[in-house]
Design a protein around this motif. Structure first.
Motif, PDB file in Angstrom:
ATOM      1  N   ARG A   1       0.882  -1.178   0.000  1.00 17.92           N
ATOM      2  CA  ARG A   1       0.000   0.000   0.000  1.00 17.92           C
ATOM      3  C   ARG A   1       0.910   1.216   0.000  1.00 17.92           C
ATOM      4  N   ARG A   2       0.656   2.154  -0.906  1.00 16.75           N
ATOM      5  CA  ARG A   2       1.515   3.338  -1.003  1.00 16.75           C
ATOM      6  C   ARG A   2       0.661   4.596  -1.030  1.00 16.75           C
ATOM      7  N   ALA A   3       0.872   5.463  -0.039  1.00 15.23           N
ATOM      8  CA  ALA A   3       0.233   6.784  -0.017  1.00 15.23           C
ATOM      9  C   ALA A   3       1.302   7.794  -0.405  1.00 15.23           C
ATOM     10  N   THR A   4       0.957   8.738  -1.271  1.00 16.36           N
ATOM     11  CA  THR A   4       1.904   9.758  -1.715  1.00 16.36           C
ATOM     12  C   THR A   4       1.261  11.137  -1.598  1.00 16.36           C
ATOM     13  N   GLY A   5       2.098  12.150  -1.469  1.00 17.49           N
ATOM     14  CA  GLY A   5       1.607  13.521  -1.397  1.00 17.49           C
ATOM     15  C   GLY A   5       2.766  14.490  -1.443  1.00 17.49           C
ATOM     16  N   GLY A   6       2.451  15.747  -1.227  1.00 16.99           N
ATOM     17  CA  GLY A   6       3.473  16.783  -1.244  1.00 16.99           C
ATOM     18  C   GLY A   6       2.862  18.139  -0.991  1.00 16.99           C
ATOM     19  N   MET A   7       3.662  19.196  -1.210  1.00 14.96           N
ATOM     20  CA  MET A   7       3.207  20.555  -0.913  1.00 14.96           C
ATOM     21  C   MET A   7       1.922  20.908  -1.640  1.00 14.96           C
ATOM     22  N   ARG A   8       1.891  20.670  -2.907  1.00 12.22           N
ATOM     23  CA  ARG A   8       0.718  21.031  -3.699  1.00 12.22           C
ATOM     24  C   ARG A   8       0.084  19.805  -4.355  1.00 12.22           C
ATOM     25  N   THR A   9       0.338  18.648  -3.760  1.00  8.58           N
ATOM     26  CA  THR A   9      -0.164  17.390  -4.297  1.00  8.58           C
ATOM     27  C   THR A   9      -1.079  16.749  -3.268  1.00  8.58           C
ATOM     28  N   PRO A  10      -2.328  16.482  -3.633  1.00 14.38           N
ATOM     29  CA  PRO A  10      -3.208  15.821  -2.673  1.00 14.38           C
ATOM     30  C   PRO A  10      -2.761  14.377  -2.429  1.00 14.38           C
ATOM     31  N   THR A  11      -3.092  13.871  -1.273  1.00 12.24           N
ATOM     32  CA  THR A  11      -2.736  12.499  -0.928  1.00 12.24           C
ATOM     33  C   THR A  11      -3.454  11.525  -1.855  1.00 12.24           C
ATOM     34  N   ALA A  12      -2.696  10.559  -2.364  1.00 12.08           N
ATOM     35  CA  ALA A  12      -3.253   9.496  -3.210  1.00 12.08           C
ATOM     36  C   ALA A  12      -2.796   8.164  -2.634  1.00 12.08           C
ATOM     37  N   VAL A  13      -3.668   7.166  -2.667  1.00 19.21           N
ATOM     38  CA  VAL A  13      -3.332   5.832  -2.168  1.00 19.21           C
ATOM     39  C   VAL A  13      -3.446   4.840  -3.312  1.00 19.21           C
ATOM     40  N   GLN A  14      -2.401   4.011  -3.446  1.00 16.67           N
ATOM     41  CA  GLN A  14      -2.374   2.989  -4.485  1.00 16.67           C
ATOM     42  C   GLN A  14      -1.936   1.669  -3.866  1.00 16.67           C
ATOM     43  N   TRP A  15      -2.278   0.584  -4.565  1.00 14.83           N
ATOM     44  CA  TRP A  15      -1.988  -0.757  -4.084  1.00 14.83           C
ATOM     45  C   TRP A  15      -1.300  -1.566  -5.172  1.00 14.83           C
ATOM     46  N   ALA A  16      -0.439  -2.495  -4.762  1.00 11.49           N
ATOM     47  CA  ALA A  16       0.152  -3.488  -5.669  1.00 11.49           C
ATOM     48  C   ALA A  16       0.047  -4.843  -4.961  1.00 11.49           C
ATOM     49  N   ASP A  17      -0.241  -5.889  -5.725  1.00  6.67           N
ATOM     50  CA  ASP A  17      -0.519  -7.213  -5.183  1.00  6.67           C
ATOM     51  C   ASP A  17       0.311  -8.233  -5.967  1.00  6.67           C
ATOM     52  N   SER A  18       1.049  -9.094  -5.273  1.00  5.73           N
ATOM     53  CA  SER A  18       1.927 -10.047  -5.964  1.00  5.73           C
ATOM     54  C   SER A  18       1.152 -11.052  -6.818  1.00  5.73           C
ATOM     55  N   ARG A  19      -0.152 -11.226  -6.578  1.00  8.34           N
ATOM     56  CA  ARG A  19      -0.937 -12.147  -7.405  1.00  8.34           C
ATOM     57  C   ARG A  19      -1.132 -11.599  -8.813  1.00  8.34           C
ATOM     58  N   SER A  20      -1.158 -10.270  -8.938  1.00 13.29           N
ATOM     59  CA  SER A  20      -1.322  -9.662 -10.267  1.00 13.29           C
ATOM     60  C   SER A  20      -0.060  -8.913 -10.713  1.00 13.29           C
ATOM     61  N   CYS A  21       0.905  -8.784  -9.826  1.00 14.46           N
ATOM     62  CA  CYS A  21       2.152  -8.068 -10.134  1.00 14.46           C
ATOM     63  C   CYS A  21       3.337  -8.914  -9.691  1.00 14.46           C
ATOM     64  N   PRO A  22       3.954  -9.622 -10.621  1.00  9.40           N
ATOM     65  CA  PRO A  22       5.081 -10.481 -10.245  1.00  9.40           C
ATOM     66  C   PRO A  22       6.284  -9.729  -9.692  1.00  9.40           C
ATOM     67  N   SER A  23       6.351  -8.421  -9.811  1.00  5.19           N
ATOM     68  CA  SER A  23       7.502  -7.642  -9.315  1.00  5.19           C
ATOM     69  C   SER A  23       7.488  -7.435  -7.802  1.00  5.19           C
ATOM     70  N   VAL A  24       6.343  -7.666  -7.146  1.00  5.04           N
ATOM     71  CA  VAL A  24       6.263  -7.421  -5.701  1.00  5.04           C
ATOM     72  C   VAL A  24       7.176  -8.376  -4.932  1.00  5.04           C
ATOM     73  N   ARG A  25       7.122  -9.651  -5.245  1.00  7.18           N
ATOM     74  CA  ARG A  25       7.935 -10.616  -4.489  1.00  7.18           C
ATOM     75  C   ARG A  25       9.437 -10.350  -4.626  1.00  7.18           C
ATOM     76  N   PRO A  26       9.992 -10.192  -5.840  1.00  5.50           N
ATOM     77  CA  PRO A  26      11.433  -9.906  -5.927  1.00  5.50           C
ATOM     78  C   PRO A  26      11.833  -8.605  -5.224  1.00  5.50           C
ATOM     79  N   MET A  27      10.941  -7.618  -5.212  1.00  2.00           N
ATOM     80  CA  MET A  27      11.218  -6.365  -4.511  1.00  2.00           C
ATOM     81  C   MET A  27      11.399  -6.638  -3.024  1.00  2.00           C
ATOM     82  N   LEU A  28      10.544  -7.491  -2.451  1.00  5.50           N
ATOM     83  CA  LEU A  28      10.662  -7.821  -1.033  1.00  5.50           C
ATOM     84  C   LEU A  28      11.860  -8.739  -0.768  1.00  5.50           C
ATOM     85  N   GLU A  29      12.185  -9.605  -1.717  1.00  2.00           N
ATOM     86  CA  GLU A  29      13.373 -10.460  -1.554  1.00  2.00           C
ATOM     87  C   GLU A  29      14.649  -9.615  -1.525  1.00  2.00           C
TER      88      GLU A  29
END
Length: 191
Positions: A85-113
């Protein structure tokens, strides 16, 4: 004082009243709120096992990422999968929340490894350890990594918290991970 520096100083002094003083403070408030919220958010009733918080010193851009493990199946057919789960924001950027899941994104597991393989910093006691060398960073970006589960070389268990700047192994790991995850982000919470 040279004319260049005098002009720079005068422009900055004259422009400073035009810059809203609460802009940076609002960004920091949003960052602190996102950090507090991140440890409370669950995926299928499970809290995060760790996370990474980043904050750029000058631009005030920030991100708060949380890492989760969940399982599909039951008994011997139980299989782990990972969620970011990733929330992002900044001075003039509203907060946005996004998700990535290893079942649909094979890059999640190697990132954690690769996270598991990060070198740990070594204690450096002022006056005892290596001499401190200060480096100048124009927009330093702080990285705060936290994990609820860590293992010492003797197999003792504990938690882990590591801070690093823009040139730390944590920063290099995250810089390498972001392009790998760029096509994975979704606003939909994994089920």
């Amino acid at each position: 004082m040279s004319k260049f520096w005098l002009k720079t100083f005068l422009v900055a002094a004259l422009a400073s009243p035009l810059i809203p003083q609460r802009v940076g403070a609002a960004s920091n408030d949003d960052f602190q709120k996102a950090k507090a919220e991140a440890v409370e958010v669950t995926v299928n009733g499970r809290g995060p096992f760790g996370g990474l918080n980043t904050l750029a010193a000058l631009s005030r851009a920030w991100s708060v990422s949380s890492f989760y493990t969940d399982w599909t199946g039951s008994g011997r057919s139980r299989t782990p999968y990972w969620v970011v789960r990733r929330a992002t924001g900044g001075m003039r950027t509203p907060t946005a929340v996004q998700w990535a899941d290893s079942r649909s994104c094979p890059s999640v597991r190697p990132m954690l490894e690769t996270l598991e393989a990060l070198p740990a910093p070594v204690a450096n006691i002022p006056g005892l350890g290596r001499p401190r060398e200060l480096s100048l960073v124009t927009d330093g970006e702080s990285h705060e990594l936290w994990l609820n589960f860590a293992v010492y070389p003797n197999d003792a268990r504990g938690g882990l918290r590591i801070d690093g700047n823009v040139d730390s192994p944590i920063a290099a790991w995250w810089r390498a991970a972001l392009p790998e995850l760029k096509d994975c982000w979704s606003r939909k919470v994994p089920d």
